[in-house]
Design an enzyme around this catalytic site. Structure first.
Site, PDB file in Angstrom:
ATOM      1  N   HIS A 388      49.913  48.277  54.403  1.00 22.94           N
ATOM      2  CA  HIS A 388      48.640  48.893  54.746  1.00 22.94           C
ATOM      3  C   HIS A 388      48.403  50.187  53.961  1.00 22.94           C
ATOM      4  O   HIS A 388      47.276  50.485  53.556  1.00 22.94           O
ATOM      5  CB  HIS A 388      48.594  49.153  56.249  1.00 22.94           C
ATOM      6  CG  HIS A 388      47.244  49.514  56.714  1.00 22.94           C
ATOM      7  ND1 HIS A 388      46.203  48.623  56.685  1.00 22.94           N
ATOM      8  CD2 HIS A 388      46.732  50.671  57.168  1.00 22.94           C
ATOM      9  CE1 HIS A 388      45.117  49.221  57.125  1.00 22.94           C
ATOM     10  NE2 HIS A 388      45.410  50.468  57.436  1.00 22.94           N
ATOM     11  N   ARG A 495      34.553  38.280  48.431  1.00 19.82           N
ATOM     12  CA  ARG A 495      35.684  37.471  48.900  1.00 19.82           C
ATOM     13  C   ARG A 495      35.833  37.692  50.404  1.00 19.82           C
ATOM     14  O   ARG A 495      36.344  38.723  50.826  1.00 19.82           O
ATOM     15  CB  ARG A 495      36.974  37.905  48.200  1.00 19.82           C
ATOM     16  CG  ARG A 495      37.006  37.630  46.708  1.00 19.82           C
ATOM     17  CD  ARG A 495      38.324  38.104  46.116  1.00 19.82           C
ATOM     18  NE  ARG A 495      38.592  37.548  44.806  1.00 19.82           N
ATOM     19  CZ  ARG A 495      38.460  38.211  43.663  1.00 19.82           C
ATOM     20  NH1 ARG A 495      38.058  39.469  43.674  1.00 19.82           N
ATOM     21  NH2 ARG A 495      38.747  37.623  42.519  1.00 19.82           N
ATOM     22  N   ARG A 531      31.052  34.263  49.323  1.00 23.89           N
ATOM     23  CA  ARG A 531      31.863  33.056  49.143  1.00 23.89           C
ATOM     24  C   ARG A 531      32.536  32.706  50.459  1.00 23.89           C
ATOM     25  O   ARG A 531      33.083  33.598  51.128  1.00 23.89           O
ATOM     26  CB  ARG A 531      32.924  33.315  48.063  1.00 23.89           C
ATOM     27  CG  ARG A 531      33.879  32.149  47.915  1.00 23.89           C
ATOM     28  CD  ARG A 531      34.865  32.375  46.817  1.00 23.89           C
ATOM     29  NE  ARG A 531      35.944  33.261  47.226  1.00 23.89           N
ATOM     30  CZ  ARG A 531      36.938  33.630  46.418  1.00 23.89           C
ATOM     31  NH1 ARG A 531      36.942  33.224  45.167  1.00 23.89           N
ATOM     32  NH2 ARG A 531      37.890  34.415  46.844  1.00 23.89           N
ATOM     33  N   GLU A 629      36.191  26.186  39.247  1.00 27.03           N
ATOM     34  CA  GLU A 629      37.542  26.752  39.172  1.00 27.03           C
ATOM     35  C   GLU A 629      38.594  25.717  38.780  1.00 27.03           C
ATOM     36  O   GLU A 629      39.763  26.037  38.642  1.00 27.03           O
ATOM     37  CB  GLU A 629      37.944  27.347  40.528  1.00 27.03           C
ATOM     38  CG  GLU A 629      37.007  28.430  40.990  1.00 27.03           C
ATOM     39  CD  GLU A 629      37.495  29.122  42.238  1.00 27.03           C
ATOM     40  OE1 GLU A 629      38.131  30.166  42.126  1.00 27.03           O
ATOM     41  OE2 GLU A 629      37.243  28.599  43.341  1.00 27.03           O
ATOM     42  N   ASP A 653      41.239  31.116  38.466  1.00 28.00           N
ATOM     43  CA  ASP A 653      41.832  29.824  38.797  1.00 28.00           C
ATOM     44  C   ASP A 653      41.631  28.814  37.684  1.00 28.00           C
ATOM     45  O   ASP A 653      42.534  28.050  37.361  1.00 28.00           O
ATOM     46  CB  ASP A 653      41.215  29.281  40.100  1.00 28.00           C
ATOM     47  CG  ASP A 653      41.931  29.851  41.317  1.00 28.00           C
ATOM     48  OD1 ASP A 653      43.169  29.879  41.301  1.00 28.00           O
ATOM     49  OD2 ASP A 653      41.255  30.272  42.265  1.00 28.00           O
ATOM     50  N   ARG A 663      48.849  31.615  37.844  1.00 27.77           N
ATOM     51  CA  ARG A 663      48.269  32.931  37.533  1.00 27.77           C
ATOM     52  C   ARG A 663      49.138  34.096  37.978  1.00 27.77           C
ATOM     53  O   ARG A 663      48.975  35.217  37.503  1.00 27.77           O
ATOM     54  CB  ARG A 663      46.861  33.045  38.124  1.00 27.77           C
ATOM     55  CG  ARG A 663      46.804  32.989  39.624  1.00 27.77           C
ATOM     56  CD  ARG A 663      45.384  32.742  40.122  1.00 27.77           C
ATOM     57  NE  ARG A 663      44.752  33.950  40.637  1.00 27.77           N
ATOM     58  CZ  ARG A 663      43.586  33.960  41.264  1.00 27.77           C
ATOM     59  NH1 ARG A 663      42.901  32.854  41.438  1.00 27.77           N
ATOM     60  NH2 ARG A 663      43.089  35.072  41.717  1.00 27.77           N
ATOM     61  N   CYS A 700      32.723  35.267  37.368  1.00 27.85           N
ATOM     62  CA  CYS A 700      33.265  36.294  38.258  1.00 27.85           C
ATOM     63  C   CYS A 700      34.793  36.406  38.211  1.00 27.85           C
ATOM     64  O   CYS A 700      35.383  37.121  39.012  1.00 27.85           O
ATOM     65  CB  CYS A 700      32.797  36.061  39.692  1.00 27.85           C
ATOM     66  SG  CYS A 700      33.238  34.463  40.319  1.00 27.85           S
TER      67      CYS A 700
HETATM   68  C1  PEP Z   1      38.643  33.072  40.363  1.00 30.60           C
HETATM   69  O1  PEP Z   1      39.442  32.166  40.629  1.00 30.60           O
HETATM   70  O2  PEP Z   1      38.320  33.391  39.200  1.00 30.60           O
HETATM   71  C2  PEP Z   1      38.033  33.864  41.436  1.00 30.60           C
HETATM   72  C3  PEP Z   1      37.100  34.733  41.170  1.00 30.60           C
HETATM   73  O3  PEP Z   1      38.511  33.677  42.692  1.00 30.60           O
HETATM   74  P1  PEP Z   1      39.866  34.333  43.253  1.00 30.60           P
HETATM   75  O4  PEP Z   1      40.366  35.289  42.202  1.00 30.60           O
HETATM   76  O5  PEP Z   1      39.505  34.974  44.523  1.00 30.60           O
HETATM   77  O6  PEP Z   1      40.732  33.133  43.386  1.00 30.60           O
HETATM   78 MG    MG Z   2      39.617  31.442  42.664  1.00 33.83          MG
END
Ligand code: PEP
Ligand code: MG
Length: 771
Positions: A388, A495, A531, A629, A653, A663, A700
């Site tokens: 936290h 998010r 989202r 994605e 993703d 990733r 994004c």
């Molecule tokens: C992505 O996958 O690029 C994305 C924006 O979503 P997250 O990073 O939340 O998986």
């Molecule tokens: Mg993603």
């Protein structure tokens, strides 16, 4: 002899390849070297070897002189001995003009300056590369060859890039060297009384939140851990039970106060952690376990100690890092209960001065009770990056270093510290040189920030007027203020899993509605793209019974979970639609792979609308979109376009699924390449489909925040970007210096290339030449 064109082409490609490999190796060298001298020697050896030259030397600026600090090819005795004025010889000429000096037969050049016994007479070509760190010259690198040689444009460009990289390496190696020498002298070590290692005036840690902070240390006393509680003889179980019941009530009141304090300072999301503490304090199982031990004749404190320690241990053993970090919450609750037993109420910790806070660990209540305005930086021995304290530090933008072993033992209260979390270093009582250097960096940074401030209210446009939209990626309520501060034009990705993760059970529709509508109200007249829940993979909810999976990233995650948990999904969509009555909202679904999922999501939306209409809500039109994605979504884009209003490229993703490189796995990090031609070609396909079908396309993923990728993406035709807020100014500044035709040409050129490395080199060169 006239060479055929193809020879030059091959040669250029070879030089480019060698240049790139050299750059990579130089980066590795700095990690292996010990001290400045050895680093520089390794670098000159490497450059001479790769560029096939007989000599390579580095001169560094030292008190208005250029001193030879490393050489291969000149006499080794000259190192430290050759010292030239800032405009003396060809080295001085390079320094004076701050540009590449390329000379054949240097000895006949009017600026040639011969130094006796240096071996300079052996060489018939000279290439001088200035080394500068931001505005300041820090030295010169010189390349010399025995045979007359004309350096090609590619070689010069590669060497300039090497010089650029070298500058920062030389700079930090220089600093480290000075630090080691200074700290080895006893006078600089005021820490000697505290530390067993008098030379360690620098500690290393891991990045919690990036930034530089300078100031005195403030030590937070080691709190009394639950495990250290002593025992006493209880009078009677009944008296103990009564005392315990009182302590629980006090702890609840204190928790409510903490929740309120954080909600006021940061927002509901950040405060949610205390809400879950409250739920734990009301948990019958926990309370009964403690009561049972008291009835067995234990004192209330020992009973608390026993049960809480059991919970802490269970959490610590958990595999999921999020749940593991929850052990800290249990400790915090235990401590609050014990404090209640002793009649102590904790108060706000007023820092007597603005300081860098140093602690073993900060429990949620510690960070809530600290006087945030005076925290310049945070140094923690604990290393829970999901803890936290780190989450709050990020929300507040406090530079934070975690996992700093021995920090509380080695640092005395009030001692001067410099915290550089991005490089993982904490300087204790830094030498004047280091302090000056960081002061200069801070000043430069502030100047740069002030310069960039002008971009806040400016549109993101190219030099010749092509406009792009820069939106923000957000997660916590506190991100709203940050996005506004950087002039984001709305939200391209909200998010929603973060409010879910911060609680101890599913937030109900009303709670979600309140959170979403305050985000939407934070962006009047702008679009907020919400989202739906994206859990699974590496993000699980603590209260969610998730299956154990062999490949969680290929498993039950994201929209798959939502569609299987229809009630939860319906509540979330209803909450989003309700929030749409407060502003301009778009709704999107993550990780969609097939048409059936889109149809099923739309059915839930239709049902939600029906429910809300029956309850008297008038819901405006909310555009629906899907995130692209996975590779299947790229290939299905044309079909998907029949069903959706817009697309969002989730490249974080997409890259991992396209290139089969996790990733978050450092072992395959080098395979995870945003500029891999396959990634660019997938994006190009999406630009073409959405253009033809008249659908919106926003990117994004993190790659949109990277200036090199951004330049290519604009050139490819993307016009909507959702990025981390702090990168907005820099992207606007860069865009304003470039013309759209140049960017289109760059994109067309890089799309022809067959390797990510080549693409990166090409865009780096383009950006460098465009200033
Ligand atoms: C992505 O996958 O690029 C994305 C924006 O979503 P997250 O990073 O939340 O998986
Ligand atoms: Mg993603």
């Amino acid at each position: 002899m006239v060479q055929p064109q193809s020879f030059y082409d091959n040669d250029d490609a070879k030089h480019e390849r060698i240049g790139l490999a050299t750059l990579e190796d130089i980066s590795k060298l700095i990690l292996q070297s010990r001290g400045l001298e050895q680093t520089l020697l390794n670098i000159v050896r490497l450059v001479a070897d790769r560029m096939e030259t007989e000599a390579c030397s580095i001169y560094l600026c030292e008190e208005d002189r250029l001193v030879l600090r490393a050489t291969i090819g000149l006499s080794p005795e000259s190192v430290g001995r050759i010292s030239l004025g800032l405009s003396e010889g060809l080295i001085g000429y390079t320094a004076e003009t701050r540009s590449v000096v390329n000379v054949g037969e240097p000895q006949s050049h009017p600026r040639f300056h011969y130094v006796v016994n240096s071996n300079e007479e052996l060489y018939h070509s000279f290439l001088g590369i200035p080394l500068s760190d931001r505005q300041r010259l820090i030295g010169v690198m010189a390349i010399q060859t025995v045979e007359p040689r004309e350096f090609s444009a590619i070689e010069i460009s590669t060497l300039t890039t090497i010089g650029f990289q070298l500058s920062s390496i030389v700079h930090s190696a220089h600093l480290m060297d000075r630090l080691q020498r200074d700290s080895a002298t006893p006078s600089s070590s005021a820490l000697a009384s505290k530390t067993t290692d008098p030379t360690s005036a620098m500690l290393k840690g891991e990045l919690g939140f990036g930034g530089v902070a300078m100031g005195p240390a403030y030590l937070i006393d080691e709190h009394l851990g639950v495990a250290e509680i002593g025992d006493y003889c209880p009078v009677s179980p009944d008296v103990e039970l009564e005392r315990f019941a009182e302590a629980v009530e006090k702890a609840k009141i204190e928790t409510l106060c903490l929740e309120k304090r954080i909600a006021q300072k940061l927002g509901e999301d950040d405060a949610a952690i205390f809400h879950s503490h409250l739920m734990i304090l009301q948990d019958r199982v926990l309370i009964d376990k403690i009561r049972l031990l008291i009835q067995d004749g234990r004192s209330a404190t020992v009973a608390i100690k026993h049960v809480i320690s059991e919970y802490v241990e269970t959490f610590r053993q958990m595999e999921d890092p999020y749940l593991r970090d929850r052990a800290t919450d249990m400790e915090d609750i235990g401590r609050r209960l014990v404090a209640g037993m002793c009649g102590q109420a904790r108060e706000v910790i007023q820092l007597p001065y603005a300081a860098i806070v140093v602690a073993k660990q900060l429990l949620p209540s510690d960070i809530a009770l600290l006087d945030h305005a005076r925290i310049l930086g945070l140094v923690l021995e604990a290393s829970d990056s999901n803890g936290h304290a780190v989450i709050v530090a990020k929300s507040l933008g406090i530079p934070t270093l975690i996992g700093v072993a021995g920090a509380t033992r080695r640092i005395e209260a009030g001692v001067e510290l410099i915290l550089d979390s991005a490089s993982g270093s904490l300087h204790i009582q830094p030498a004047d040189e280091i302090r000056r250097e960081y002061q200069r960096l801070e000043l430069d940074g502030r100047r740069q920030q002030a310069e960039l401030q002008q971009y806040k209210d400016r549109a993101a446009v190219t030099l010749d007027g092509t406009k792009v939209k820069l939106l923000a990626n957000i997660g916590l309520l506190s991100d709203v203020a940050i996005a506004q501060q950087y002039g984001a034009e709305g939200v391209g990705l909200y998010r929603t899993e973060l409010p879910y993760m911060a609680r101890s059970s599913f937030p109900d529709r009303q709670t979600q509605y309140q959170i979403y509508s305050s985000v939407v109200e934070g962006f009047p007249n702008q679009t907020v793209t919400i989202r739906t829940l994206d859990i699974g993979g590496d993000k699980m909810l603590p209260y969610f019974d998730a299956p154990k999976e062999l490949n969680p990233f290929l498993g039950w995650r994201s929209v798959r979970v939502s569609l299987d948990q229809r009630e939860m999904f319906l509540a979330q969509i209803e909450a989003v639609l309700m929030a749409a009555t407060h502003g301009d909202v778009r709704l999107m679904f993550p990780m969609v792979t097939n048409m059936e999922e889109i149809i099923a999501c739309k059915e839930v939306v239709a049902e939600a609308k029906q429910n809300l209409a029956a309850q008297g809500w008038e819901i405006p039109n909310v555009p629906l979109g899907v995130m692209v994605e996975v590779p299947a979504a790229i290939m299905m884009a044309d079909h998907f376009a029949d069903e959706v209003d817009f697309f969002a490229l989730g490249t974080n993703d997409l890259i991992q699924y396209l290139l089969a490189a996790d990733r978050g796995n450092p072992a395959v990090h080098h395979y995870y390449d945003s500029l891999h031609p396959a990634v660019l070609s997938a994006i190009a396909h999406m630009v073409s489909v959405t253009g033809r079908r008249g659908k919106g396309l926003c990117i994004c993923g993190e790659m949109a925040s990277d200036p090199e990728c951004f330049a290519i993406l604009v050139g490819m035709g993307l016009r909507e970007f959702s990025v981390s807020s702090p990168s907005i100014f820099e992207l606007k500044a860069m865009l304003g210096k470039l013309k759209i035709d140049q960017l289109c040409e760059l994109a067309a050129d890089v799309l022809k290339l067959s390797s990510g490395k080549q693409i990166r080199a090409q865009v780096a060169k383009f950006l460098q030449s465009s200033g």
